[in-house]
Design a protein around this motif. Sequence first.
Motif, PDB file in Angstrom:
ATOM      1  N   GLY A 174       7.239  -1.162   0.494  1.00 44.75           N
ATOM      2  CA  GLY A 174       8.458  -0.791   1.189  1.00 44.75           C
ATOM      3  C   GLY A 174       8.250  -0.196   2.567  1.00 44.75           C
ATOM      4  O   GLY A 174       9.175   0.372   3.147  1.00 44.75           O
ATOM      5  N   CYS A 175       7.070  -0.324   3.147  1.00 48.91           N
ATOM      6  CA  CYS A 175       6.794   0.232   4.472  1.00 48.91           C
ATOM      7  C   CYS A 175       7.258  -0.764   5.536  1.00 48.91           C
ATOM      8  O   CYS A 175       6.808  -1.904   5.554  1.00 48.91           O
ATOM      9  N   GLU A 176       8.119  -0.322   6.428  1.00 48.33           N
ATOM     10  CA  GLU A 176       8.609  -1.215   7.481  1.00 48.33           C
ATOM     11  C   GLU A 176       7.530  -1.551   8.503  1.00 48.33           C
ATOM     12  O   GLU A 176       7.652  -2.521   9.247  1.00 48.33           O
ATOM     13  N   LEU A 177       6.442  -0.776   8.549  1.00 46.63           N
ATOM     14  CA  LEU A 177       5.334  -1.067   9.464  1.00 46.63           C
ATOM     15  C   LEU A 177       4.310  -2.026   8.844  1.00 46.63           C
ATOM     16  O   LEU A 177       3.354  -2.411   9.503  1.00 46.63           O
ATOM     17  N   CYS A 178       4.523  -2.376   7.578  1.00 51.08           N
ATOM     18  CA  CYS A 178       3.651  -3.322   6.879  1.00 51.08           C
ATOM     19  C   CYS A 178       4.519  -4.432   6.287  1.00 51.08           C
ATOM     20  O   CYS A 178       4.727  -4.495   5.064  1.00 51.08           O
ATOM     21  N   PRO A 179       5.070  -5.306   7.142  1.00 47.24           N
ATOM     22  CA  PRO A 179       6.041  -6.303   6.685  1.00 47.24           C
ATOM     23  C   PRO A 179       5.509  -7.288   5.641  1.00 47.24           C
ATOM     24  O   PRO A 179       6.309  -7.865   4.896  1.00 47.24           O
ATOM     25  N   SER A 180       4.213  -7.476   5.544  1.00 44.76           N
ATOM     26  CA  SER A 180       3.668  -8.397   4.542  1.00 44.76           C
ATOM     27  C   SER A 180       3.469  -7.728   3.189  1.00 44.76           C
ATOM     28  O   SER A 180       2.976  -8.346   2.255  1.00 44.76           O
ATOM     29  N   GLY A 181       3.831  -6.457   3.092  1.00 43.97           N
ATOM     30  CA  GLY A 181       3.703  -5.746   1.823  1.00 43.97           C
ATOM     31  C   GLY A 181       2.400  -4.991   1.700  1.00 43.97           C
ATOM     32  O   GLY A 181       1.568  -4.990   2.609  1.00 43.97           O
ATOM     33  N   PRO A 182       2.177  -4.344   0.562  1.00 46.79           N
ATOM     34  CA  PRO A 182       1.023  -3.464   0.388  1.00 46.79           C
ATOM     35  C   PRO A 182      -0.316  -4.188   0.376  1.00 46.79           C
ATOM     36  O   PRO A 182      -1.348  -3.566   0.543  1.00 46.79           O
ATOM     37  N   ASP A 183      -0.314  -5.505   0.186  1.00 44.60           N
ATOM     38  CA  ASP A 183      -1.587  -6.242   0.157  1.00 44.60           C
ATOM     39  C   ASP A 183      -1.917  -6.871   1.502  1.00 44.60           C
ATOM     40  O   ASP A 183      -2.779  -7.741   1.598  1.00 44.60           O
ATOM     41  N   TRP A 184      -1.254  -6.440   2.589  1.00 46.61           N
ATOM     42  CA  TRP A 184      -1.448  -7.078   3.887  1.00 46.61           C
ATOM     43  C   TRP A 184      -2.898  -7.184   4.343  1.00 46.61           C
ATOM     44  O   TRP A 184      -3.266  -8.167   4.961  1.00 46.61           O
ATOM     45  N   PRO A 185      -3.787  -6.223   4.047  1.00 44.64           N
ATOM     46  CA  PRO A 185      -5.144  -6.377   4.574  1.00 44.64           C
ATOM     47  C   PRO A 185      -6.073  -7.189   3.673  1.00 44.64           C
ATOM     48  O   PRO A 185      -7.222  -7.377   3.998  1.00 44.64           O
ATOM     49  N   ASN A 186      -5.600  -7.654   2.544  1.00 44.67           N
ATOM     50  CA  ASN A 186      -6.493  -8.337   1.586  1.00 44.67           C
ATOM     51  C   ASN A 186      -6.683  -9.795   1.839  1.00 44.67           C
ATOM     52  O   ASN A 186      -6.008 -10.559   2.255  1.00 44.67           O
TER      53      ASN A 186
END
Length: 186
Positions: A174-186
Motif C-alpha cells: 500500500g505504499c504510494e512510493l512503491c507502485p509495483s507493490g512490496p516485491d518491487w525489488p525482487n
Amino acid sequence: MTIGFSSADLVWNRGLSDEPGTGVGDRHLFAMSKPHSEIMSSGTGAVTDVCTTEEILFAADAFDYFGLPELAALTRRLIDRDQDDWEHHHTSAFYGLEYALHPAFERRYRLSPEDFDPVALPEGYALDEHGPASCPGTLIVHQTSRECTLGADCARLHRGYLEHDGATLHRAAGCELCPSGPDWPN
C-alpha cells in the motif's frame, strides 16, 4: 600540502585500484570493485555482460562482509535474470542501497583495521581523520524515491552525494512510493 584524505579513504582507493592490499578486507574491497563499478556506471543489467558469475558472487560476499546483507542478496539475484522485466527495479534498488556502502566500509575499517594492509600516505598529502560524517539515519529506499528516517534532520551531503550509515529496501504493501507493490525489488 593537500588535506582531506583519511586512512580509510586511502585504503578504499587502494582497494579499487589494480594493486589492492592482501588483507581480508582489502580482498573484499577489490572483489566488489569491478561489479560495483559496472553497476554504478551502466546499471544492473550490464553487470553480467562484463563480469563473470564468480565475480558477481564475490562482490555479493564482499557486501555481506561489510554488513550490507540486502545489497548482497540483491547482487546475487542479478545472475540469470531476464533483464527486460527487472533491470530498472534492481538498478533503482542497488543505487539506493549503495548509499550505505562507504559508511559500512569505514565502520568495518574502524572496527577491524587488522583486516587491511597499512597505507602509505602519498607525498604532498596530509591525513584528515575527522572528515565529514555520513548521516546517522537509515535511508529507506522506495521504488520511486528515497527518504531518511531522520526526515528534516538528515545530515545529507557528504562527498557530493547522499551517504547514510544504513539503507534498507521498503517492502510495505500500500505504499504510494512503491507502485509495483512490496516485491518491487525482487
